[in-house]
Design an enzyme around this catalytic site. Structure first.
Site, PDB file in Angstrom:
ATOM      1  N   PRO A  31      33.233  33.357  43.748  1.00  0.00           N
ATOM      2  CA  PRO A  31      31.928  32.707  43.851  1.00  0.00           C
ATOM      3  C   PRO A  31      30.856  33.578  43.198  1.00  0.00           C
ATOM      4  CG  PRO A  31      32.632  33.584  45.979  1.00  0.00           C
ATOM      5  CD  PRO A  31      33.781  33.737  45.054  1.00  0.00           C
ATOM      6  N   THR A  79      26.758  33.552  42.113  1.00  0.00           N
ATOM      7  CA  THR A  79      25.405  33.012  42.034  1.00  0.00           C
ATOM      8  C   THR A  79      24.853  33.253  40.641  1.00  0.00           C
ATOM      9  OG1 THR A  79      25.037  33.437  44.365  1.00  0.00           O
ATOM     10  CG2 THR A  79      23.076  33.313  42.988  1.00  0.00           C
ATOM     11  N   GLN A  93      31.460  26.818  47.736  1.00  0.00           N
ATOM     12  CA  GLN A  93      31.092  27.839  48.734  1.00  0.00           C
ATOM     13  C   GLN A  93      29.801  27.419  49.431  1.00  0.00           C
ATOM     14  OE1 GLN A  93      29.517  31.901  48.018  1.00  0.00           O
ATOM     15  NE2 GLN A  93      31.374  32.661  49.009  1.00  0.00           N
ATOM     16  N   HIS A 152      30.597  30.968  53.344  1.00  0.00           N
ATOM     17  CA  HIS A 152      30.198  32.330  52.987  1.00  0.00           C
ATOM     18  C   HIS A 152      29.791  33.051  54.274  1.00  0.00           C
ATOM     19  CE1 HIS A 152      28.859  35.742  50.969  1.00  0.00           C
ATOM     20  NE2 HIS A 152      28.041  35.240  50.074  1.00  0.00           N
ATOM     21  N   TYR A 209      24.569  37.704  54.788  1.00  0.00           N
ATOM     22  CA  TYR A 209      23.889  36.417  55.003  1.00  0.00           C
ATOM     23  C   TYR A 209      24.081  35.958  56.458  1.00  0.00           C
ATOM     24  CZ  TYR A 209      23.167  36.813  50.057  1.00  0.00           C
ATOM     25  OH  TYR A 209      22.776  37.290  48.829  1.00  0.00           O
ATOM     26  N   ARG A 236      35.046  33.210  53.638  1.00  0.00           N
ATOM     27  CA  ARG A 236      34.934  34.497  52.936  1.00  0.00           C
ATOM     28  C   ARG A 236      34.265  35.527  53.837  1.00  0.00           C
ATOM     29  NH1 ARG A 236      32.494  36.965  47.324  1.00  0.00           N
ATOM     30  NH2 ARG A 236      34.557  37.416  46.555  1.00  0.00           N
ATOM     31  N   ARG A 246      36.477  48.924  47.840  1.00  0.00           N
ATOM     32  CA  ARG A 246      35.898  49.687  46.727  1.00  0.00           C
ATOM     33  C   ARG A 246      34.645  49.023  46.159  1.00  0.00           C
ATOM     34  NH1 ARG A 246      41.142  48.266  43.880  1.00  0.00           N
ATOM     35  NH2 ARG A 246      40.883  46.036  43.641  1.00  0.00           N
ATOM     36  N   GLY A 271      35.237  38.337  39.485  1.00  0.00           N
ATOM     37  CA  GLY A 271      33.824  37.986  39.389  1.00  0.00           C
ATOM     38  C   GLY A 271      33.265  38.326  38.029  1.00  0.00           C
ATOM     39  N   ARG A 272      32.897  39.607  37.849  1.00  0.00           N
ATOM     40  CA  ARG A 272      32.176  39.998  36.638  1.00  0.00           C
ATOM     41  C   ARG A 272      32.971  39.764  35.367  1.00  0.00           C
ATOM     42  NH1 ARG A 272      31.034  45.669  39.157  1.00  0.00           N
ATOM     43  NH2 ARG A 272      33.106  45.124  39.899  1.00  0.00           N
TER      44      ARG A 272
END
Ligand SMILES: Cc1cc2nc3c(=O)[nH]c(=O)nc-3n(C[C@H](O)[C@H](O)[C@H](O)COP(=O)(O)O)c2cc1C
Length: 404
Positions: A28, A30, A110, A186, A191, A238, A279, A345-346
């Site tokens: 996920p 944003t 999500q 999430h 959050y 998650r 990590r 992700g990245r």
């Protein structure tokens, strides 16, 4: 699910009702690229650019998880993020979901509530809500929203809790009606649900605070309601048991608490549970993170890991692991039986064709952190268009990962 150690990211697996042909998952992310609604104030809608972004990352038999999407205006707090609660939003998502399905992919939505990490100016003047009246430290600002101090949140009453759970149920039903294959709650990264899970934020003395069981009650009750509403095989969660979002989530008894939570979650027959590796941290290096978390070490372990939570979940709940995966270590957790799927992700931000690149061994592009979060005037840059790409040399992947 039969557990075998003889697996890699190309081994098919069934999660919920989805027969996946590989285990590379879009984490996920944003990205704040939605369009402002002209019809419903303070809401955002999916658009053609977002469709292009998701479709580019879809593969036959692959799983995508959407960016975090708010379940109501009150749950919101960032620009450019479409929720799952207005007619326009659902129409937009339906369009994206069906394009992903046409490509043979699967997609979970999500669902999100920011709790205290929003500002009243972004949610129609309402006071942000949280478990207790403990505010975020520092200021909140965003592209187009001048930084200002976080506000003291309203401790949620029992009615607020029920209303919020109903918002999640409503958004989940909407998501399924828009064609999503399932939803992921999430419950991490500081959050709303995490604000109940961490004892440094949750100071309640009722049945939602004061003990491990009580701090977990809000999320577990919500999961139960969601399972009743749309079926457990379409529900996922998650969690970030090692998360320290901006140094503001540092609750006690992490190991025991998230183990308890995983044990309870294993009873529902969920599509999957999604955990972030120790990590991963926005601010600390992997070794600093290990040092900070050393009180979470279990007997015989030299490094903090997801293993205790895998054990607590048992073999029948599929586990997605995310955080710091690249071509070199993609199979690490699968091979030793810790996780069942790997979310990226990245690398997926910078490589829409990540699945093909992992398969062929082609090098991966670096990501450009400055283009992570919109909205921008040129929203497509760093999203679907990459004008200044630089190849990470083969064998230099970890360096590239640290070089953002
Ligand atoms: C730009 C960006 C946006 C993110 N947005 C979300 C989000 O909406 N929901 C969420 O659970 N995690 C979010 N994360 C965390 C990622 O899902 C993932 O756990 C993290 O990037 C570590 O994986 P990686 O090392 O493969 O990037 C975000 C991370 C990044 C970099």
């Amino acid at each position: 699910m039969t557990k075998t150690l003889d697996v890699d990211i190309w081994t098919p697996i069934k999660i919920g009702d989805c027969r996946l042909t590989h285990r590379v998952v879009l984490a996920p992310l944003t990205r704040n690229r939605g369009s402002a609604s002209e019809k419903h104030p303070l809401t955002w809608v999916p658009n053609d650019l977002m469709k292009k972004y998701y479709v580019e990352r879809a593969t036959p038999g692959g799983l995508l998880i959407t960016e975090a999407t708010p379940v109501s205006v009150r749950a919101s707090g960032l620009f450019g993020i479409p929720g799952n609660f207005t007619d326009e939003q659902l129409e937009g998502w339906r369009f994206i979901v069906s394009a992903v399905h046409e490509k043979g992919g699967f997609i979970f939505s999500q669902l999100w509530h920011q709790g205290r990490t929003t500002h009243s100016a972004l949610i129609g003047g309402q006071q942000p809500q949280s478990s207790s009246n403990v505010p975020m430290q520092g200021t909140f600002g965003w592209n187009g929203f001048e930084a200002r101090p976080f506000e003291v949140p309203k401790p949620m009453s029992k009615d607020d809790i029920i209303d919020t759970q109903n918002d999640f149920v409503n958004a989940a039903k909407n998501a399924i009606s828009a064609g999503f294959d399932g939803i992921e709650i999430h419950a991490g990264n500081g959050y709303l649900f995490d604000q109940f899970l961490h004892s440094n934020i949750n100071t309640r003395t009722d049945e939602y605070g004061g003990s491990i069981e009580n701090r977990c009650r809000f999320v577990l009750e919500t999961v139960e309601k969601l399972c009743k509403a749309i079926g457990a095989s379409k529900v996922a969660v998650r969690l970030t048991p090692f998360g320290m979002l901006f140094g503001q989530t540092f609750g006690e008894n992490r190991l025991e608490q998230w183990s308890y939570l995983c044990r309870e979650l294993s009873k529902f027959g969920l599509a999957y549970v999604h955990l972030v590796e120790p990590r991963f941290d926005e601010l600390k290096s992997a070794s600093e993170k290990q040092e900070t978390l050393k009180d979470m070490l279990t007997d015989g372990e030299e490094e903090v890991s997801l293993k205790p939570f895998r054990n607590a979940l048992g073999p029948d709940t599929p586990l997605i692991s995310a955080g710091g995966f690249g071509p070199e270590n993609a199979n690490e957790g699968l091979g030793n039986g810790t996780s069942d799927l790997v979310a990226f992700g990245r690398y997926f931000v910078a490589n829409p064709d990540l699945v093909a690149r992992l398969k062929s061994g082609e090098p991966l592009y670096k990501w450009d952190r400055s283009r992570f979060y919109g909205p921008f005037e040129d929203n497509e840059i760093g999203y679907t268009v990459f004008p200044h790409r630089e190849f990470a040399k083969k064998g230099d992947i970890f360096k590239a990962q640290l070089a953002d």
